[in-house]
Design an enzyme around this catalytic site. Structure first.
Site, PDB file in Angstrom:
ATOM      1  N   ASP A  90       0.860  -1.184   0.000  1.00 45.17           N
ATOM      2  CA  ASP A  90       0.000   0.000   0.000  1.00 45.17           C
ATOM      3  C   ASP A  90       0.894   1.232   0.000  1.00 45.17           C
ATOM      4  OD1 ASP A  90       0.900   0.266   2.582  1.00 45.17           O
ATOM      5  OD2 ASP A  90      -1.000  -0.235   3.527  1.00 45.17           O
ATOM      6  N   SER A  91       0.289   2.405  -0.053  1.00 37.08           N
ATOM      7  CA  SER A  91       1.082   3.629  -0.236  1.00 37.08           C
ATOM      8  C   SER A  91       1.469   4.267   1.082  1.00 37.08           C
ATOM      9  CB  SER A  91       0.270   4.631  -1.040  1.00 37.08           C
ATOM     10  OG  SER A  91      -0.817   5.104  -0.247  1.00 37.08           O
ATOM     11  N   GLY A  93      -0.618   5.934   2.839  1.00 33.66           N
ATOM     12  CA  GLY A  93      -1.569   7.026   3.073  1.00 33.66           C
ATOM     13  C   GLY A  93      -2.625   6.675   4.105  1.00 33.66           C
ATOM     14  N   GLY A 214     -11.552   3.784   0.011  1.00 30.37           N
ATOM     15  CA  GLY A 214     -12.558   4.522   0.768  1.00 30.37           C
ATOM     16  C   GLY A 214     -13.832   3.751   1.031  1.00 30.37           C
ATOM     17  N   ASP A 264      -7.717  -7.508   0.021  1.00 30.38           N
ATOM     18  CA  ASP A 264      -6.816  -7.743   1.158  1.00 30.38           C
ATOM     19  C   ASP A 264      -7.589  -7.403   2.405  1.00 30.38           C
ATOM     20  OD1 ASP A 264      -6.464  -4.660   0.838  1.00 30.38           O
ATOM     21  OD2 ASP A 264      -5.548  -5.140   2.765  1.00 30.38           O
ATOM     22  N   CYS A 302     -12.811 -29.320   6.277  1.00 33.02           N
ATOM     23  CA  CYS A 302     -11.612 -28.531   5.974  1.00 33.02           C
ATOM     24  C   CYS A 302     -10.375 -29.420   6.032  1.00 33.02           C
ATOM     25  CB  CYS A 302     -11.486 -27.378   6.969  1.00 33.02           C
ATOM     26  SG  CYS A 302      -9.989 -26.388   6.761  1.00 33.02           S
ATOM     27  N   CYS A 304      -7.168 -28.252   6.276  1.00 31.32           N
ATOM     28  CA  CYS A 304      -5.987 -27.561   6.814  1.00 31.32           C
ATOM     29  C   CYS A 304      -5.425 -28.335   8.006  1.00 31.32           C
ATOM     30  CB  CYS A 304      -6.340 -26.131   7.203  1.00 31.32           C
ATOM     31  SG  CYS A 304      -6.984 -25.966   8.880  1.00 31.32           S
ATOM     32  N   CYS A 307      -7.533 -28.396  11.255  1.00 24.52           N
ATOM     33  CA  CYS A 307      -8.735 -29.243  11.257  1.00 24.52           C
ATOM     34  C   CYS A 307      -8.395 -30.727  11.144  1.00 24.52           C
ATOM     35  CB  CYS A 307      -9.670 -28.819  10.127  1.00 24.52           C
ATOM     36  SG  CYS A 307     -10.398 -27.189  10.432  1.00 24.52           S
ATOM     37  N   HIS A 333      -5.680 -21.817   9.669  1.00 20.04           N
ATOM     38  CA  HIS A 333      -7.018 -22.258   9.268  1.00 20.04           C
ATOM     39  C   HIS A 333      -7.774 -21.144   8.540  1.00 20.04           C
ATOM     40  CE1 HIS A 333     -11.083 -23.830   9.326  1.00 20.04           C
ATOM     41  NE2 HIS A 333     -11.442 -22.664   9.815  1.00 20.04           N
TER      42      HIS A 333
END
Lengths: 375, 375
Positions: A90-91, A93, A214, A264, A302, A304, A307, A333
């Protein structure tokens, strides 16, 4: 030249692939957040194992500690943190405004004091782009001001137009190189005309991708979706669209259907550290006493490690005992859940079955055994 | 019947193998400490990857949270924490005295209040053995009182004889099963006659292994080695000997040369969480500013993930930023270092070259670049 290919569409939704200097990102994509040069509580190979192809790094945190020039000394952020894949930064800001103190915004940029040591720092479009270059970001974001919510049309217009002037300065400061991309950020609050003006200004300058900024800052999902019903239409079809800081699984599903390609959010990682587990049937709070004697997994469907190998009762114990392994495994997870959701969305778009996927997603959550919402 | 085989000896040092219900432990062995059902900051498969074959679990912590009966409900500690290999549990005696409040020792046992919720609890030899049975420990320790240091001969004798009566009760309470072992604990402080009396009492009762307790509690390495010069001679040659709560790498090397087969200590895990890294050239404090810009690994000769993939500067950053990945990777590195040390000791005993190994160990540390001692 565009490194973005659209492989399939389903309604407004797109299944794409973005080529960067450090590899290809299949979209729609979710980017785990690696704020300070690490996805908290995760080894990078574990992040990769969840299916993640791209990480987000935070310019604000990294410029303060360890410092952008220092990261460059270590060969860039990929090498520093042992993540050889693509990175978007990201910037700075947004986080200057939310974390730093004594902020002062001028045409030139933002003057502020570090939240770590109080040092006086000036962040401008040129310096933000330079920092992201030093970090070796595959995708650099324009320096902008995230318009607050609520904002009057006048406030939103004033803020957006400053961001547009900064976008032009960001474009000029960015060094074009193959596989390295600069994304513009559409602002304009909840106002259709301002979003359109912002998008037109940015496409006039020309960027390799376009973010929508925003949103997810207090306006609520209904209002966010209303803005997403029209904003993507102002953007070129052949460039990736990134909805910044979003979001909950249901936000992502709704945004993908509205033509968003990238996301994100700290939610899967942050929630994991507090004992919250995302599942297809809703969010579970492993701190809840009802899990104390439960020998079953968080989600039997799941695959993972959390789990496959551990019970809900074990997670309840780890969280109560404040053992690091709880955050480690619950973060894993949650990232796995998010990436599986993105894989499902990509497959559904490719198959032209997104409507059915979305209906099924909501039906599973309706049978929810949720402990509480993730808010 | 003994499940302990001595494969080679070199002076007093022994290279052995102990068979348990959940697998074989090659000795001399170091047991990472998994206090509350997890080796802090480590996935169990990562602990295994360091070369560890057996873990230590803490009866005191587990009886309070999540509770021994609850662990049994989950199928025992191995299943609960996803560690399929051997586990040794302490008896709770040591930690009742160091962590609980309002302790009262009687012939019957120790009454105390939980340090977690203040609950009044009574721990006796019979209950300690029952708890360790519920946890499904491969190696159960007799309930004892760790004699304080310093102690007069009278105090040490009084305390030791109580432990011997408790050892007899522990033996009676223990349910014999193939692959499950009960170890006695030799007490007697720093006094040769008391250590001899304790060892004779225990060997008279008969145990599958013998621990030496009441050392590394403030007497210093020189005094500990003096006690280790004679105490192992009072124990049968064909049973494993376990030095409880030890220790620093140099303590382990010296104790192995004196005939000790098993060790446990929180040092590699606890130190890792505070930023300390063990290396063959001494301990490094990754918080030290001299590492800030260092692009080299912690130890160029180490093959652990922390040394293969990351720089000292990155660890400095992680520790300063309080990122969990720092403790995760430094714990991994330290456990790897300890296990590599044990592998080196085992190989040297098997080859009959222990003297040369010990000399080389000290020579490497003499070229130390240590930031500070691990004390």
């Amino acid at each position: 030249m565009s490194d973005f290919s659209i492989l399939a569409t389903d309604g407004k939704a797109r299944r794409g692939a973005l080529t960067t200097a450090h590899g290809v990102v299949n979209t729609p994509a979710f980017m785990p957040v690696g704020t300070a040069g690490t996805v908290k509580a995760m080894l990078p190979e574990s992040v990769k194992a969840t299916g993640a192809e791209i990480l987000l790094g935070n310019t604000y945190h990294l410029m303060l500690r360890p410092g952008a020039e220092r990261v460059a000394h270590f060969g860039g952020l990929h090498k520093f943190m042992n993540w050889p894949g693509p990175i978007l930064t990201d910037s700075g800001g947004f986080q200057v405004m939310s974390l730093a103190s004594l902020r002062k915004i001028t045409e030139e940029g933002v003057a502020f004091r570090s939240h770590i040591d109080g040092a006086k720092i000036m962040l401008t479009p040129e310096r933000s782009i330079e920092i992201q270059h030093l970090l070796d970001a595959d995708i650099t974001m324009c320096f902008d001001e995230c318009t607050a919510f609520p904002a009057t049309p006048e406030q939103a217009a004033h803020s957006m137009r400053l961001s547009m002037r900064w976008a032009e300065r960001s474009r000029k400061a960015f060094q074009a190189r193959p596989g390295y991309h600069l994304f513009g950020i559409v602002q304009g609050g909840i106002y259709r005309e301002l979003r359109e003006e912002s998008a037109k200004t940015l496409t006039g300058i020309g960027f390799e991708g376009y973010a929508i900024g925003g949103l997810a800052i207090g306006e609520g999902q209904q209002e966010m979706f209303r803005v997403l019903d029209f904003t993507p239409d102002f953007l070129p079809l052949d460039r990736p669209r990134y909805l910044m800081g979003v979001g909950r699984p249901e936000d992502i599903v709704g945004a993908v259907a509205r033509g968003i390609d990238m996301f994100d959010c700290v939610m899967p990682t942050r929630s994991g550290r507090t004992g919250l587990a995302f599942t297809r049937r809703g969010e579970l709070n492993m701190r809840n006493a009802r899990h104390t004697d439960d020998t079953g997994p968080i989600d039997p469907e799941c695959s993972c490690p959390a789990c496959r190998n551990y019970s809900r009762g074990y997670f309840h114990h780890l969280i109560k005992a404040k053992e690091m392994l709880g955050p480690m495994l619950l973060t894993w997870h949650n990232l796995h859940y998010y990436q599986e959701l993105m894989q499902g969305l990509r497959a559904a778009i490719a198959a032209g079955t997104l409507d059915a996927f979305v209906a099924d997603f909501h039906a599973q959550r309706a049978e929810s055994e949720s402990d509480r919402s993730a808010d």
